[in-house]
Design a protein around this motif. Sequence first.
Motif, PDB file in Angstrom:
ATOM      1  N   VAL A 235       0.838  -1.209   0.000  1.00 11.32           N
ATOM      2  CA  VAL A 235       0.000   0.000   0.000  1.00 11.32           C
ATOM      3  C   VAL A 235       0.869   1.255   0.000  1.00 11.32           C
ATOM      4  CG1 VAL A 235      -1.634   1.339   1.361  1.00 11.32           C
ATOM      5  CG2 VAL A 235      -1.976  -1.113   1.076  1.00 11.32           C
ATOM      6  N   LEU A 236       1.942   1.264   0.799  1.00  4.46           N
ATOM      7  CA  LEU A 236       2.814   2.435   0.861  1.00  4.46           C
ATOM      8  C   LEU A 236       3.547   2.640  -0.461  1.00  4.46           C
ATOM      9  CD1 LEU A 236       4.334   2.220   4.460  1.00  4.46           C
ATOM     10  CD2 LEU A 236       2.211   3.282   3.677  1.00  4.46           C
ATOM     11  N   THR A 237       3.961   1.552  -1.076  1.00  2.00           N
ATOM     12  CA  THR A 237       4.626   1.671  -2.379  1.00  2.00           C
ATOM     13  C   THR A 237       3.674   2.249  -3.412  1.00  2.00           C
ATOM     14  OG1 THR A 237       6.083  -0.198  -1.905  1.00  2.00           O
ATOM     15  CG2 THR A 237       5.776   0.380  -4.214  1.00  2.00           C
ATOM     16  N   HIS A 238       2.438   1.740  -3.418  1.00  6.86           N
ATOM     17  CA  HIS A 238       1.444   2.259  -4.354  1.00  6.86           C
ATOM     18  C   HIS A 238       1.135   3.726  -4.069  1.00  6.86           C
ATOM     19  CE1 HIS A 238      -2.094   2.431  -6.957  1.00  6.86           C
ATOM     20  NE2 HIS A 238      -2.778   2.902  -5.920  1.00  6.86           N
ATOM     21  N   GLY A 239       0.969   4.062  -2.776  1.00  8.53           N
ATOM     22  CA  GLY A 239       0.673   5.450  -2.426  1.00  8.53           C
ATOM     23  C   GLY A 239       1.788   6.396  -2.804  1.00  8.53           C
ATOM     24  N   LYS A 244       3.714  10.610  -6.654  1.00  8.74           N
ATOM     25  CA  LYS A 244       4.679  11.050  -7.663  1.00  8.74           C
ATOM     26  C   LYS A 244       3.984  11.330  -8.988  1.00  8.74           C
ATOM     27  CE  LYS A 244       9.089   9.814  -9.802  1.00  8.74           C
ATOM     28  NZ  LYS A 244      10.171   8.796  -9.869  1.00  8.74           N
ATOM     29  N   ALA A 245       3.023  10.464  -9.362  1.00 10.67           N
ATOM     30  CA  ALA A 245       2.285  10.661 -10.601  1.00 10.67           C
ATOM     31  C   ALA A 245       1.446  11.932 -10.555  1.00 10.67           C
ATOM     32  CB  ALA A 245       1.397   9.453 -10.868  1.00 10.67           C
ATOM     33  N   LEU A 246       1.011  12.316  -9.363  1.00  8.04           N
ATOM     34  CA  LEU A 246       0.211  13.534  -9.205  1.00  8.04           C
ATOM     35  C   LEU A 246       1.059  14.791  -9.099  1.00  8.04           C
ATOM     36  CD1 LEU A 246      -2.520  12.223  -6.738  1.00  8.04           C
ATOM     37  CD2 LEU A 246      -2.789  12.725  -9.174  1.00  8.04           C
ATOM     38  N   GLY A 247       2.409  14.617  -9.214  1.00  2.95           N
ATOM     39  CA  GLY A 247       3.278  15.783  -9.250  1.00  2.95           C
ATOM     40  C   GLY A 247       4.137  16.014  -8.034  1.00  2.95           C
ATOM     41  N   SER A 248       4.095  15.128  -7.059  1.00  5.58           N
ATOM     42  CA  SER A 248       4.905  15.326  -5.860  1.00  5.58           C
ATOM     43  C   SER A 248       6.390  15.215  -6.199  1.00  5.58           C
ATOM     44  CB  SER A 248       4.547  14.280  -4.804  1.00  5.58           C
ATOM     45  OG  SER A 248       5.430  14.369  -3.703  1.00  5.58           O
ATOM     46  N   THR A 249       7.172  16.131  -5.663  1.00  3.24           N
ATOM     47  CA  THR A 249       8.630  16.111  -5.866  1.00  3.24           C
ATOM     48  C   THR A 249       9.356  15.676  -4.588  1.00  3.24           C
ATOM     49  OG1 THR A 249       8.775  18.458  -5.262  1.00  3.24           O
ATOM     50  CG2 THR A 249       8.515  17.926  -7.609  1.00  3.24           C
ATOM     51  N   GLU A 250       8.611  15.174  -3.597  1.00  2.61           N
ATOM     52  CA  GLU A 250       9.226  14.734  -2.354  1.00  2.61           C
ATOM     53  C   GLU A 250      10.018  13.441  -2.573  1.00  2.61           C
ATOM     54  OE1 GLU A 250       6.130  16.224   1.049  1.00  2.61           O
ATOM     55  OE2 GLU A 250       5.555  14.478  -0.144  1.00  2.61           O
ATOM     56  N   SER A 251      10.888  13.129  -1.613  1.00  2.00           N
ATOM     57  CA  SER A 251      11.667  11.904  -1.694  1.00  2.00           C
ATOM     58  C   SER A 251      10.750  10.691  -1.548  1.00  2.00           C
ATOM     59  CB  SER A 251      12.733  11.873  -0.594  1.00  2.00           C
ATOM     60  OG  SER A 251      12.114  11.771   0.687  1.00  2.00           O
ATOM     61  N   LEU A 252      11.262   9.504  -1.908  1.00  2.00           N
ATOM     62  CA  LEU A 252      10.474   8.277  -1.783  1.00  2.00           C
ATOM     63  C   LEU A 252      10.077   8.037  -0.331  1.00  2.00           C
ATOM     64  CD1 LEU A 252       9.303   5.640  -2.880  1.00  2.00           C
ATOM     65  CD2 LEU A 252      11.576   4.613  -2.631  1.00  2.00           C
ATOM     66  N   ASP A 253      11.020   8.247   0.594  1.00  2.00           N
ATOM     67  CA  ASP A 253      10.702   8.038   2.005  1.00  2.00           C
ATOM     68  C   ASP A 253       9.595   8.974   2.469  1.00  2.00           C
ATOM     69  OD1 ASP A 253      12.506   5.996   2.331  1.00  2.00           O
ATOM     70  OD2 ASP A 253      14.112   7.277   3.097  1.00  2.00           O
ATOM     71  N   ALA A 254       9.659  10.245   2.052  1.00  2.00           N
ATOM     72  CA  ALA A 254       8.639  11.212   2.458  1.00  2.00           C
ATOM     73  C   ALA A 254       7.282  10.843   1.866  1.00  2.00           C
ATOM     74  CB  ALA A 254       9.046  12.618   2.025  1.00  2.00           C
ATOM     75  N   ARG A 255       7.271  10.358   0.612  1.00  2.13           N
ATOM     76  CA  ARG A 255       6.001   9.970  -0.009  1.00  2.13           C
ATOM     77  C   ARG A 255       5.418   8.726   0.640  1.00  2.13           C
ATOM     78  NH1 ARG A 255       7.196   8.402  -4.970  1.00  2.13           N
ATOM     79  NH2 ARG A 255       9.382   9.062  -5.097  1.00  2.13           N
ATOM     80  N   ARG A 256       6.270   7.788   1.041  1.00  2.00           N
ATOM     81  CA  ARG A 256       5.777   6.603   1.740  1.00  2.00           C
ATOM     82  C   ARG A 256       5.209   6.980   3.110  1.00  2.00           C
ATOM     83  NH1 ARG A 256       7.262   1.377   0.375  1.00  2.00           N
ATOM     84  NH2 ARG A 256       7.519   0.825   2.583  1.00  2.00           N
ATOM     85  N   ALA A 257       5.874   7.916   3.790  1.00  2.00           N
ATOM     86  CA  ALA A 257       5.373   8.369   5.089  1.00  2.00           C
ATOM     87  C   ALA A 257       4.017   9.048   4.931  1.00  2.00           C
ATOM     88  CB  ALA A 257       6.378   9.316   5.744  1.00  2.00           C
ATOM     89  N   ALA A 258       3.867   9.873   3.880  1.00  2.00           N
ATOM     90  CA  ALA A 258       2.588  10.538   3.643  1.00  2.00           C
ATOM     91  C   ALA A 258       1.504   9.516   3.288  1.00  2.00           C
ATOM     92  CB  ALA A 258       2.742  11.564   2.529  1.00  2.00           C
ATOM     93  N   ALA A 259       1.887   8.469   2.564  1.00  2.00           N
ATOM     94  CA  ALA A 259       0.922   7.429   2.211  1.00  2.00           C
ATOM     95  C   ALA A 259       0.424   6.702   3.451  1.00  2.00           C
ATOM     96  CB  ALA A 259       1.561   6.443   1.232  1.00  2.00           C
ATOM     97  N   LEU A 260       1.295   6.557   4.453  1.00  2.00           N
ATOM     98  CA  LEU A 260       0.867   5.932   5.698  1.00  2.00           C
ATOM     99  C   LEU A 260      -0.181   6.795   6.391  1.00  2.00           C
ATOM    100  CD1 LEU A 260       1.206   3.600   7.668  1.00  2.00           C
ATOM    101  CD2 LEU A 260       3.083   4.858   8.747  1.00  2.00           C
ATOM    102  N   GLY A 261       0.000   8.117   6.328  1.00  2.21           N
ATOM    103  CA  GLY A 261      -1.022   9.012   6.864  1.00  2.21           C
ATOM    104  C   GLY A 261      -2.336   8.864   6.125  1.00  2.21           C
TER     105      GLY A 261
END
Length: 469
Positions: A235-239, A244-261
């Motif tokens: 789920v975190l990988t997908h999130g 990223k597809a929606l335009g996020s420029t954050e790091s992979l770790d930051a995007r995975r953390a946001a996906a957990l939220g």
Amino acid sequence: MIETLAGPGTEVDDDLTASGLLALARDRKAAEDRAAADLLDLAARWADLHPPESIHHAATFTSGRGMGLEVEEPIAGEGCPTVAEFCVAELGTVLGISIVSAKRLIGHALELRHRLPRLWTQVQSGGVAPWRARMVAEATIHATPSLTPEAAGWVDAQVAAVAGRVGPAQLDRLVAETIKRFELAAADPAADPEDGHLSVDPRHATLHDQDVHYAGTMHLEADLDIADALDVDRVLTHGAELRKALGSTESLDARRAAALGDLARTQTALDLHRQGGAGPRDGDDLPPAREVVLHAHFDASLDGLSTVFGPTGRLEEGQRLLLLEQVRAWCGESRTKVTVKPVIDLNAHLEAPGYEIPDRIREQVLLRDRTCVFPWCSRPSRRCDADHVIEYDHDAEAEGRPQPGPTVTPNLAALCRFHHRLKTHTAWHYDVIGPGEFEWTSPHGHRCRRDPSGTTALDPPGIPRPRRP
């Protein structure tokens, strides 16, 4: 050149060579270990002087484990003497540590002396560093299921044989082997089909909410079932890929953390789809998706008709510095509910008739004190009682006497439940010396001042002043 190594408390010679500095560092470390070993011995002796009056007055740790209910855990394992709960506070105050740290120190000392005697002897003889021995004691005290004295003795023999040189991972394996060897877990073939004995469940999800990073983050750790862990990872990988597809420029770790939220706010993830063009944004009538409550305080000023906030403030949760930009980012998240409360003048003199403390006065006191005002205590004020410093006399009005402890701001202070009981039932005493400033006196006459900047010991070491009459 002849090199002279400075003794403890003296200045270090600026002309020392590299070998001289190394020798001095070695001596300082040996002195530190000797002092730590002595402190363990003194803590155990302090416990010997203060047995509890009954088992219900013994010092314990309180944890939130147990289906949402608070449970009490002993500060040392089975076979160790119990200790009067209120004696811990004075030792902690003299050492400049919290009540929890003082309990841990006494518990480790008793565990080592009574259940890990080989390791205790090695510590006192200088063969094992005290910090290593305390790590072992912590593991044997809080093992699940609890270790019997015999099981603890077996751990003691294994660790002492290698002079205490075990790391955390080795120690965990040793404790697990001990539980299995002594058949401490209840027989449950379903838990362990091989032998039906070892049934320690390591699953947990723990939020370390007292350790808030300056960047506005908290640490979350968890042990999950393998299947659950793999599902969460997918789920975190997908999130992260979706962001990223929606335009996020954050790091992979930051995007995975946001996906957990997003897992905790599934509707927020839906809003991200809509923001990316997947559908109309017609969910303004939906309830707020975010329910986390944070208390942020910023200085503000008026610029014409507008309110201007300072760039930095304070977050009550964790008592950490907070940037205004962080708050703006949080508020920009989908359907985050923001409540702005009126400014409370912390210097205003508020009062109320009777004993009960109105919400407006309680809020003023909690904001002023920020934490429990007992020396070295850091429990947030919102989890504290509002205490009458001078006790409220419920019979004063009926007997026509002036009220000695009125419900007014200067006579109120935030005290956590333990220190509230300590002040009520023991010889500890404190006085108000200024707005949000208090002077405490221990049963043995040691004095400390507590103010918003922290705790200051007022008595020179070894020269306690008597308590004022």
